[in-house]
Scaffold this active site. Sequence first.
Site, PDB file in Angstrom:
ATOM      1  N   ASP A   1      -3.645   8.100   8.055  1.00  0.00           N
ATOM      2  CA  ASP A   1      -4.442   7.472   8.414  1.00  0.00           C
ATOM      3  C   ASP A   1      -4.258   6.172   9.643  1.00  0.00           C
ATOM      4  O   ASP A   1      -4.859   5.253   9.900  1.00  0.00           O
ATOM      5  CB  ASP A   1      -5.177   6.729   7.558  1.00  0.00           C
ATOM      6  CG  ASP A   1      -4.084   5.660   6.728  1.00  0.00           C
ATOM      7  OD1 ASP A   1      -3.177   5.411   7.331  1.00  0.00           O
ATOM      8  OD2 ASP A   1      -4.748   5.098   5.729  1.00  0.00           O
TER       9      ASP A   1
ATOM     10  N   SER B   1       0.882  -1.168   0.003  1.00  0.00           N
ATOM     11  CA  SER B   1       0.072  -0.092   0.202  1.00  0.00           C
ATOM     12  C   SER B   1       0.987   1.318  -0.180  1.00  0.00           C
ATOM     13  O   SER B   1       0.249   2.220  -0.135  1.00  0.00           O
ATOM     14  CB  SER B   1      -1.062   0.266   1.198  1.00  0.00           C
ATOM     15  OG  SER B   1      -0.372   0.170   2.510  1.00  0.00           O
TER      16      SER B   1
ATOM     17  N   HIS C   1      -0.423   4.635   7.001  1.00  0.00           N
ATOM     18  CA  HIS C   1       0.143   5.363   6.009  1.00  0.00           C
ATOM     19  C   HIS C   1       0.457   6.681   6.087  1.00  0.00           C
ATOM     20  O   HIS C   1       0.154   7.358   7.370  1.00  0.00           O
ATOM     21  CB  HIS C   1      -0.615   5.131   4.557  1.00  0.00           C
ATOM     22  CG  HIS C   1      -1.036   3.761   4.634  1.00  0.00           C
ATOM     23  ND1 HIS C   1      -2.443   3.290   4.869  1.00  0.00           N
ATOM     24  CD2 HIS C   1      -0.539   2.618   3.894  1.00  0.00           C
ATOM     25  CE1 HIS C   1      -2.393   2.157   4.631  1.00  0.00           C
ATOM     26  NE2 HIS C   1      -1.418   1.446   4.155  1.00  0.00           N
TER      27      HIS C   1
END
Length: 370
Positions: free
Chosen positions: A343, A37, A346
């Site tokens: 978040d 991610s 990240h």
Amino acid sequence: MGSSSSPYLINFLLILPLIIIPKALGCYSAIFSFGDSITDTGNLYISSKNSSFHFFFPPYGETYFHRPTGRCSDGRLIIDFIAEYLGLPHVRPYLELKSNASAQNFKGAVNFAMVGATALDAAFLAAMGDHNDYTNSSLGTQLDWFKEMLPSLCNTSSNCKKLLSSSLVLVGEIGGNDYNDALLAGKSIEQVQTYVPLVIEEISTTIKELIELGAMTLMVPGNFPIGCLPIYLTKFRTSDEKQYDSSTGCLNWLNKFAEYHNDQLQIELSQVQRLHPNVNIIYVDYYNAVMHFYHSPDQFGFIGGTVEACCGGGGPYNYNSSAQCGSLEASACENPSQFINWDGIHFTEAAYRWIAKGLLRGKLIQHSQY
Ligand SMILES: *[C@@H]1O[C@H](CO)[C@@H](O)[C@H](O)[C@H]1NC(C)=O
Ligand SMILES: *[C@@H]1O[C@H](CO)[C@@H](O)[C@H](O)[C@H]1NC(C)=O
Ligand SMILES: *[C@@H]1O[C@H](CO)[C@@H](O)[C@H](O)[C@H]1NC(C)=O
Ligand SMILES: *[C@@H]1O[C@H](CO)[C@@H](O)[C@H](O)[C@H]1NC(C)=O
Ligand SMILES: *[C@@H]1O[C@H](CO)[C@@H](O)[C@H](O)[C@H]1NC(C)=O
């Protein structure tokens, strides 16, 4: 603090040599990237039948794309800034190109990274009892995709070598989720430590295959200081102050673990480098780049928060696993560029931009010495 900050500054300087590449970087005609991610620009978004993943909803993307794109941030990722720097388009997800792959549509960049991806094979990890809620497209699968796609981009083996030798290949960050999935599910650090050699071997095998195929420049980032992430700080919150680095508020044992992975990775990379002296294998020090933010947040404009996430559902670190960023119960800070973390897991576009700048231009690093 004094004693712990100097070795890290020295480490930070050690990544200076890789700043030499920017001049050469201008010459790369393509980017291929693999990872999770930190790097996915839309593969999970395109493939996922579960559109309810919280990072598919606003405010993800609010700063740059002004809509969710499947990137796990408020805007661009490190890979986007690298592509911009090279004058290439934002790296498109493989799954977008796959159905219509051709040299014509390729436009110089393909991203195989997938949110949630692990370095180790998904079935292997499942057998170890580790659950992955997102994907089974581990590093090996991503490499298979790359090999399947290659014939549509170059028609002879010498053409393919030529394409790959003029490409920048980003392998990672990868492996973080192998550890995250296990640690966050409650496995002990001693258990998870036994994964490290396996993860490193998987990364190494992938790099060697890419070299066989003709890759000449490989950038391989290490893990981030996970002990500074709101998700870990929330999960492993303790009244035992000795577990925290008093200057940053990060959990020492988790950062030590990330450093252990990074040390092992660097040892392996130097071994691969010895086998392939003509290939440019570059370790990218994400760990110290990010530690620099936590040590001197003001210098980077991170005046809103360091160990608190910009977007979340409250609590001391603004992270609540039942009210994640993107869900109705969560909200985002006014100005994400004032935060390191987006978040809970990240980073913000602002943080990614600084990391990319530091890597590509060396300016961050030069300034930060003083
Ligand atoms: C979709 O993802 C959410 C987490 O974002 C999870 O709670 C839910 O169970 C998933 N649904 C399916 C059908 O996989
Ligand atoms: C596939 O790519 C070609 C060349 O760019 C384009 O003309 C065509 O419309 C594309 N097809 C689909 C289904 O996207
Ligand atoms: C991965 O999962 C998909 C469904 O989500 C399945 O079709 C595929 O066979 C799986 N791949 C492997 C290697 O397990
Ligand atoms: C192979 O690809 C090159 C450029 O990618 C092209 O110029 C050439 O015509 C192609 N040759 C064949 C036989 O398709
Ligand atoms: C986390 O969010 C859930 C759902 O909004 C809420 O019920 C719970 O009280 C929150 N937990 C904390 C510690 O704030």
